[in-house]
Scaffold this motif. Structure first.
Motif, PDB file in Angstrom:
ATOM      1  N   TYR A 168       0.836  -1.198   0.000  1.00 44.14           N
ATOM      2  CA  TYR A 168       0.000   0.000   0.000  1.00 44.14           C
ATOM      3  C   TYR A 168       0.874   1.254   0.000  1.00 44.14           C
ATOM      4  CZ  TYR A 168      -4.011  -2.888   1.525  1.00 44.14           C
ATOM      5  OH  TYR A 168      -4.995  -3.823   1.638  1.00 44.14           O
ATOM      6  N   ASN A 169       0.446   2.229  -0.791  1.00 43.38           N
ATOM      7  CA  ASN A 169       1.122   3.521  -0.867  1.00 43.38           C
ATOM      8  C   ASN A 169       0.057   4.606  -0.750  1.00 43.38           C
ATOM      9  OD1 ASN A 169       2.480   5.857  -1.481  1.00 43.38           O
ATOM     10  ND2 ASN A 169       3.347   5.126  -3.408  1.00 43.38           N
ATOM     11  N   PRO A 170      -0.027   5.321   0.388  1.00 43.07           N
ATOM     12  CA  PRO A 170      -1.089   6.324   0.568  1.00 43.07           C
ATOM     13  C   PRO A 170      -1.076   7.425  -0.483  1.00 43.07           C
ATOM     14  CG  PRO A 170      -0.014   5.835   2.653  1.00 43.07           C
ATOM     15  CD  PRO A 170       0.809   5.177   1.580  1.00 43.07           C
ATOM     16  N   GLU A 171       0.051   7.642  -1.142  1.00 40.68           N
ATOM     17  CA  GLU A 171       0.111   8.674  -2.180  1.00 40.68           C
ATOM     18  C   GLU A 171      -0.743   8.298  -3.388  1.00 40.68           C
ATOM     19  OE1 GLU A 171       4.180   9.408  -3.077  1.00 40.68           O
ATOM     20  OE2 GLU A 171       4.682  10.043  -1.042  1.00 40.68           O
ATOM     21  N   LEU A 172      -0.980   7.001  -3.598  1.00 40.67           N
ATOM     22  CA  LEU A 172      -1.796   6.558  -4.733  1.00 40.67           C
ATOM     23  C   LEU A 172      -3.285   6.775  -4.492  1.00 40.67           C
ATOM     24  CD1 LEU A 172      -0.089   3.135  -5.585  1.00 40.67           C
ATOM     25  CD2 LEU A 172       0.192   5.312  -6.792  1.00 40.67           C
ATOM     26  N   LYS A 173      -3.728   6.621  -3.212  1.00 38.23           N
ATOM     27  CA  LYS A 173      -5.144   6.709  -2.858  1.00 38.23           C
ATOM     28  C   LYS A 173      -6.006   5.750  -3.671  1.00 38.23           C
ATOM     29  CE  LYS A 173      -4.779   9.891   0.296  1.00 38.23           C
ATOM     30  NZ  LYS A 173      -4.943   9.519   1.717  1.00 38.23           N
ATOM     31  N   ARG A 174      -5.448   4.575  -3.948  1.00 38.21           N
ATOM     32  CA  ARG A 174      -6.211   3.545  -4.663  1.00 38.21           C
ATOM     33  C   ARG A 174      -5.531   2.202  -4.453  1.00 38.21           C
ATOM     34  NH1 ARG A 174      -3.232   6.089  -8.870  1.00 38.21           N
ATOM     35  NH2 ARG A 174      -1.930   4.591 -10.032  1.00 38.21           N
ATOM     36  N   LEU A 175      -6.295   1.122  -4.698  1.00 35.85           N
ATOM     37  CA  LEU A 175      -5.746  -0.221  -4.602  1.00 35.85           C
ATOM     38  C   LEU A 175      -5.017  -0.607  -5.884  1.00 35.85           C
ATOM     39  CD1 LEU A 175      -5.634  -2.590  -2.583  1.00 35.85           C
ATOM     40  CD2 LEU A 175      -7.663  -3.521  -3.712  1.00 35.85           C
ATOM     41  N   LYS A 176      -5.518  -0.134  -7.028  1.00 36.19           N
ATOM     42  CA  LYS A 176      -4.886  -0.447  -8.300  1.00 36.19           C
ATOM     43  C   LYS A 176      -3.449   0.057  -8.301  1.00 36.19           C
ATOM     44  CE  LYS A 176      -5.415   0.157 -13.296  1.00 36.19           C
ATOM     45  NZ  LYS A 176      -6.235   0.765 -14.390  1.00 36.19           N
ATOM     46  N   GLY A 177      -2.553  -0.785  -8.745  1.00 37.43           N
ATOM     47  CA  GLY A 177      -1.151  -0.401  -8.802  1.00 37.43           C
ATOM     48  C   GLY A 177      -0.354  -0.766  -7.565  1.00 37.43           C
ATOM     49  N   THR A 178      -1.020  -1.376  -6.568  1.00 36.85           N
ATOM     50  CA  THR A 178      -0.303  -1.773  -5.352  1.00 36.85           C
ATOM     51  C   THR A 178       0.196  -3.211  -5.414  1.00 36.85           C
ATOM     52  OG1 THR A 178      -2.313  -2.506  -4.209  1.00 36.85           O
ATOM     53  CG2 THR A 178      -1.689  -0.186  -3.961  1.00 36.85           C
ATOM     54  N   ASP A 179      -0.233  -3.993  -6.421  1.00 41.68           N
ATOM     55  CA  ASP A 179       0.155  -5.395  -6.488  1.00 41.68           C
ATOM     56  C   ASP A 179       1.590  -5.538  -6.975  1.00 41.68           C
ATOM     57  OD1 ASP A 179      -1.224  -4.327  -8.822  1.00 41.68           O
ATOM     58  OD2 ASP A 179      -0.819  -6.258  -9.768  1.00 41.68           O
ATOM     59  N   ILE A 180       2.257  -6.579  -6.468  1.00 47.95           N
ATOM     60  CA  ILE A 180       3.645  -6.888  -6.800  1.00 47.95           C
ATOM     61  C   ILE A 180       3.662  -8.217  -7.554  1.00 47.95           C
ATOM     62  CG2 ILE A 180       5.963  -7.289  -5.885  1.00 47.95           C
ATOM     63  CD1 ILE A 180       4.933  -4.511  -5.181  1.00 47.95           C
ATOM     64  N   ALA A 181       4.310  -8.277  -8.713  1.00 50.75           N
ATOM     65  CA  ALA A 181       4.458  -9.563  -9.406  1.00 50.75           C
ATOM     66  C   ALA A 181       5.289 -10.505  -8.515  1.00 50.75           C
ATOM     67  CB  ALA A 181       5.172  -9.334 -10.740  1.00 50.75           C
ATOM     68  N   GLU A 182       4.979 -11.737  -8.355  1.00 51.86           N
ATOM     69  CA  GLU A 182       4.132 -12.601  -9.138  1.00 51.86           C
ATOM     70  C   GLU A 182       2.884 -12.994  -8.344  1.00 51.86           C
ATOM     71  OE1 GLU A 182       5.076 -14.062 -12.092  1.00 51.86           O
ATOM     72  OE2 GLU A 182       7.145 -13.445 -12.213  1.00 51.86           O
ATOM     73  N   ASP A 183       1.725 -13.100  -9.022  1.00 49.02           N
ATOM     74  CA  ASP A 183       0.557 -13.734  -8.424  1.00 49.02           C
ATOM     75  C   ASP A 183       0.685 -15.248  -8.572  1.00 49.02           C
ATOM     76  OD1 ASP A 183      -0.465 -11.234  -7.928  1.00 49.02           O
ATOM     77  OD2 ASP A 183      -1.928 -11.287  -9.557  1.00 49.02           O
ATOM     78  N   HIS A 184       0.006 -15.973  -7.680  1.00 48.63           N
ATOM     79  CA  HIS A 184       0.062 -17.436  -7.698  1.00 48.63           C
ATOM     80  C   HIS A 184      -1.375 -17.954  -7.718  1.00 48.63           C
ATOM     81  CE1 HIS A 184       4.322 -17.038  -6.798  1.00 48.63           C
ATOM     82  NE2 HIS A 184       3.946 -16.127  -5.923  1.00 48.63           N
ATOM     83  N   PHE A 185      -1.729 -18.676  -8.786  1.00 46.85           N
ATOM     84  CA  PHE A 185      -3.110 -19.089  -9.011  1.00 46.85           C
ATOM     85  C   PHE A 185      -3.281 -20.600  -8.860  1.00 46.85           C
ATOM     86  CE2 PHE A 185      -2.621 -15.155 -11.461  1.00 46.85           C
ATOM     87  CZ  PHE A 185      -3.708 -14.432 -11.014  1.00 46.85           C
ATOM     88  N   GLU A 186      -4.521 -21.010  -8.532  1.00 44.63           N
ATOM     89  CA  GLU A 186      -4.908 -22.415  -8.483  1.00 44.63           C
ATOM     90  C   GLU A 186      -3.941 -23.238  -7.639  1.00 44.63           C
ATOM     91  OE1 GLU A 186      -5.560 -23.853 -12.431  1.00 44.63           O
ATOM     92  OE2 GLU A 186      -6.958 -22.245 -12.932  1.00 44.63           O
TER      93      GLU A 186
END
Length: 259
Positions: A168-186
């Motif tokens: 989280y970065n309060p300067e963004l004021k949004r959730l979009k753009g806070t994710d870090i690669a890599e996601d892990h699915f299934e």
């Protein structure tokens, strides 16, 4: 960008998404050196934790500490976050036994760590000073006004199963753009009434999540993320968030300093 430790490079080369069977402690690029926090979950939770959300429950028993979010989906008053009263600094490893107890078909659990407020007068660094602003735990209150790492996991259906790291970065004021690669699915993990041992370690620009089914050790996973390209978060509280309708039991919760 820093080069990941050799073990993490090996995981990524072999498994693509940075995941494989849980390694032994001797194989890890760090070691636990000091126990900073311990709660087996059987005693009164209020000795070590503070709660966001008035419609949630925390129940201690001989089996551990069960955190139960409110029952109504799509009602933000039914979210909950349980925070450590203690704060932690530097490289740490968080470990606990996790058992999903709900039958929900949507929504996630979240682990927060090194959580602080943005540092303004309204949202000071010590989040305990604005607990009153989280009586209703709106998700946006957290990502708008906190600096913290966030791992979402234990999604409730195989089709939606994922593990994701956010910063989280309060300067963004949004959730979009806070994710870090890599996601892990299934991943197929976190089945109801199955005890999983979880370790989340932050070490020199790397974050790892180690998950192992305690009754079937081969049912395991290591997820790793390189966060060295971002300004690091080095202190703050640990939080357990359940979105509405979600519940789980936590046992033998520990926090270690690692080197």
């Amino acid at each position: 960008m820093k080069t990941p430790p050799y073990s993490l490079v090996f995981y990524c080369l072999i498994f693509g998404l940075g995941c494989q069977s849980v390694p032994q402690q001797s194989d890890l690029p760090y070691r636990k050196t000091q126990l900073l926090f311990e709660d087996d979950g059987t005693q009164d939770w209020q000795a070590n934790w503070m709660l966001d959300g008035q419609r949630s429950q925390v129940i201690n028993s001989e089996q551990g500490m069960e955190l139960i979010a409110g029952p109504e989906a799509q009602n933000d008053t039914c979210h909950t976050v349980l925070w450590t009263q203690q704060t932690f600094e530097g490289d740490i490893c968080i470990e606990y036994d996790y058992t999903r107890t709900d039958t929900a078909t949507r929504y996630v659990n979240i682990l927060y760590f090194h959580a602080t407020g943005e540092g303004s007068e309204d949202y000071p660094s010590d989040i305990a000073l604005w607990n009153d602003k989280r009586v209703v735990p709106h998700m946006k209150t957290y990502f708008h006004n906190m600096r913290t790492y966030h791992i979402s996991y234990a999604t409730s259906t195989a089709e939606r199963d994922y593990i994701r790291l956010r910063r989280y970065n309060p300067e963004l004021k949004r959730l979009k753009g806070t994710d870090i690669a890599e996601d892990h699915f299934e991943t197929g993990l976190f089945r109801k009434d199955v005890i999983y041992h979880v370790q989340v370690c932050k070490y020199e620009g790397q974050i790892e999540m180690h998950i192992q089914n305690k009754s079937t050790p081969s049912d395991s996973l290591v997820c790793s993320w390189d966060v060295s390209a971002f300004p690091t978060y080095e202190e703050g509280r640990i939080g357990l968030r359940h979105m509405y309708t979600r519940s789980a039991r936590y046992q033998d919760f520990k926090v270690w300093r690692v080197e």
